[in-house]
Design a protein around this motif. Structure first.
Motif, PDB file in Angstrom:
ATOM      1  N   LEU A   8       0.832  -1.202   0.000  1.00 36.72           N
ATOM      2  CA  LEU A   8       0.000   0.000   0.000  1.00 36.72           C
ATOM      3  C   LEU A   8       0.869   1.256   0.000  1.00 36.72           C
ATOM      4  N   ALA A   9       1.917   1.264   0.808  1.00 40.54           N
ATOM      5  CA  ALA A   9       2.832   2.407   0.842  1.00 40.54           C
ATOM      6  C   ALA A   9       3.512   2.595  -0.507  1.00 40.54           C
ATOM      7  N   ARG A  10       3.920   1.495  -1.126  1.00 38.37           N
ATOM      8  CA  ARG A  10       4.564   1.571  -2.436  1.00 38.37           C
ATOM      9  C   ARG A  10       3.596   2.139  -3.481  1.00 38.37           C
ATOM     10  N   ALA A  11       2.365   1.645  -3.473  1.00 38.71           N
ATOM     11  CA  ALA A  11       1.368   2.138  -4.423  1.00 38.71           C
ATOM     12  C   ALA A  11       1.086   3.622  -4.188  1.00 38.71           C
ATOM     13  N   ALA A  12       1.031   4.020  -2.925  1.00 43.54           N
ATOM     14  CA  ALA A  12       0.771   5.423  -2.598  1.00 43.54           C
ATOM     15  C   ALA A  12       1.914   6.311  -3.076  1.00 43.54           C
ATOM     16  N   GLY A  13       3.153   5.907  -2.802  1.00 45.73           N
ATOM     17  CA  GLY A  13       4.309   6.693  -3.239  1.00 45.73           C
ATOM     18  C   GLY A  13       4.324   6.874  -4.749  1.00 45.73           C
ATOM     19  N   ALA A  14       4.091   5.794  -5.469  1.00 43.53           N
ATOM     20  CA  ALA A  14       4.090   5.860  -6.933  1.00 43.53           C
ATOM     21  C   ALA A  14       2.941   6.718  -7.453  1.00 43.53           C
ATOM     22  N   GLY A  31      -5.720  15.302  -0.711  1.00 41.93           N
ATOM     23  CA  GLY A  31      -6.020  13.994  -0.132  1.00 41.93           C
ATOM     24  C   GLY A  31      -4.923  13.513   0.803  1.00 41.93           C
ATOM     25  N   ILE A  32      -3.678  13.666   0.384  1.00 45.50           N
ATOM     26  CA  ILE A  32      -2.558  13.213   1.212  1.00 45.50           C
ATOM     27  C   ILE A  32      -2.428  14.090   2.455  1.00 45.50           C
ATOM     28  N   VAL A  33      -2.579  15.381   2.291  1.00 42.09           N
ATOM     29  CA  VAL A  33      -2.503  16.280   3.455  1.00 42.09           C
ATOM     30  C   VAL A  33      -3.633  15.967   4.432  1.00 42.09           C
ATOM     31  N   SER A  34      -4.836  15.688   3.937  1.00 45.84           N
ATOM     32  CA  SER A  34      -5.947  15.369   4.844  1.00 45.84           C
ATOM     33  C   SER A  34      -5.670  14.075   5.614  1.00 45.84           C
ATOM     34  N   LEU A  35      -4.987  13.141   4.977  1.00 44.16           N
ATOM     35  CA  LEU A  35      -4.612  11.904   5.668  1.00 44.16           C
ATOM     36  C   LEU A  35      -3.680  12.221   6.843  1.00 44.16           C
ATOM     37  N   TRP A  36      -2.683  13.070   6.586  1.00 41.81           N
ATOM     38  CA  TRP A  36      -1.761  13.440   7.658  1.00 41.81           C
ATOM     39  C   TRP A  36      -2.470  14.270   8.727  1.00 41.81           C
ATOM     40  N   GLN A  37      -3.429  15.087   8.339  1.00 43.85           N
ATOM     41  CA  GLN A  37      -4.162  15.874   9.334  1.00 43.85           C
ATOM     42  C   GLN A  37      -4.901  14.972  10.312  1.00 43.85           C
ATOM     43  N   ARG A  38      -5.426  13.866   9.815  1.00 40.72           N
ATOM     44  CA  ARG A  38      -6.119  12.927  10.701  1.00 40.72           C
ATOM     45  C   ARG A  38      -5.131  12.110  11.538  1.00 40.72           C
ATOM     46  N   GLU A  87       3.364   3.884  12.203  1.00 40.46           N
ATOM     47  CA  GLU A  87       2.912   4.586  13.413  1.00 40.46           C
ATOM     48  C   GLU A  87       1.400   4.475  13.603  1.00 40.46           C
ATOM     49  N   ARG A  88       0.678   4.528  12.504  1.00 41.73           N
ATOM     50  CA  ARG A  88      -0.789   4.570  12.556  1.00 41.73           C
ATOM     51  C   ARG A  88      -1.396   3.623  11.527  1.00 41.73           C
ATOM     52  N   PRO A  89      -1.328   2.317  11.754  1.00 38.34           N
ATOM     53  CA  PRO A  89      -1.890   1.372  10.776  1.00 38.34           C
ATOM     54  C   PRO A  89      -3.394   1.553  10.560  1.00 38.34           C
ATOM     55  N   ASP A  90      -4.057   2.220  11.482  1.00 37.16           N
ATOM     56  CA  ASP A  90      -5.498   2.437  11.357  1.00 37.16           C
ATOM     57  C   ASP A  90      -5.864   3.375  10.208  1.00 37.16           C
ATOM     58  N   VAL A  91      -4.912   4.133   9.662  1.00 39.43           N
ATOM     59  CA  VAL A  91      -5.226   5.040   8.556  1.00 39.43           C
ATOM     60  C   VAL A  91      -5.117   4.354   7.186  1.00 39.43           C
ATOM     61  N   LEU A  95      -6.284   5.692   3.500  1.00 39.80           N
ATOM     62  CA  LEU A  95      -5.332   5.811   2.397  1.00 39.80           C
ATOM     63  C   LEU A  95      -5.831   5.052   1.171  1.00 39.80           C
ATOM     64  N   ARG A  96      -6.328   3.859   1.367  1.00 36.82           N
ATOM     65  CA  ARG A  96      -6.879   3.084   0.236  1.00 36.82           C
ATOM     66  C   ARG A  96      -8.005   3.852  -0.448  1.00 36.82           C
TER      67      ARG A  96
END
Length: 137
Positions: A8-14, A31-38, A87-91, A95-96
């Motif tokens: 998932l991290a690899r797909a997100a980075g790409a 979208g990515i910033v909102s993920l970090w905000q949460r 750190e936060r597998p719940d997100v 992310l998906r």
């Protein structure tokens, strides 16, 4: 770390780096910033600044034909996302969802691409798992 989270991290980075140079850039950044905000509100503003700087680097690299920078940016954003998921597998679910909204081809399941080619003599082979740009002179 779970293999699915690493994928998932690899797909997100790409996906993030690929979409930096498209019309979907603002949605991608938001979208990515909102993920970090949460997940980590204190780092969200810094992530936004890093995304903007990475986009500038990517556009400059593409203009100069520097393919290595694009791969380095993919690796860097893969690492950032992987650390966030550690750190936060719940997100991961969020992310998906973001990735599917940005690039419906990503989906939930990892994809495998296998390519094989042979060329002989003066033959040329061009293969790509996604976009391909060839400039011959």
């Amino acid at each position: 770390m779970d293999a699915q989270l690493i994928e998932l991290a690899r797909a997100a980075g790409a996906t993030v780096v690929t979409l930096m140079a498209t019309d979907a850039w603002e949605r991608t950044r938001d979208g990515i910033v909102s993920l970090w905000q949460r997940a980590s509100p204190s780092r969200a503003e810094g992530v936004q600044d890093e995304l903007e700087a990475a986009r500038d680097d990517l556009l400059a690299a593409r203009e100069s034909g520097d393919e290595l920078t694009e791969q380095e940016l993919r690796d860097a954003w893969t690492g950032r996302v992987r650390r966030l998921l550690t750190e936060r597998p719940d997100v991961a679910t969020d992310l998906r969802r973001i990735l599917v909204e940005l690039d419906p081809e990503v989906g939930d399941a990892p994809r495998t691409v296998r390519m094989r080619a042979e060329a002989s003599g003066s033959g040329r082979v061009y293969q790509a798992g996604r976009d391909q740009h060839i400039t011959e002179q």
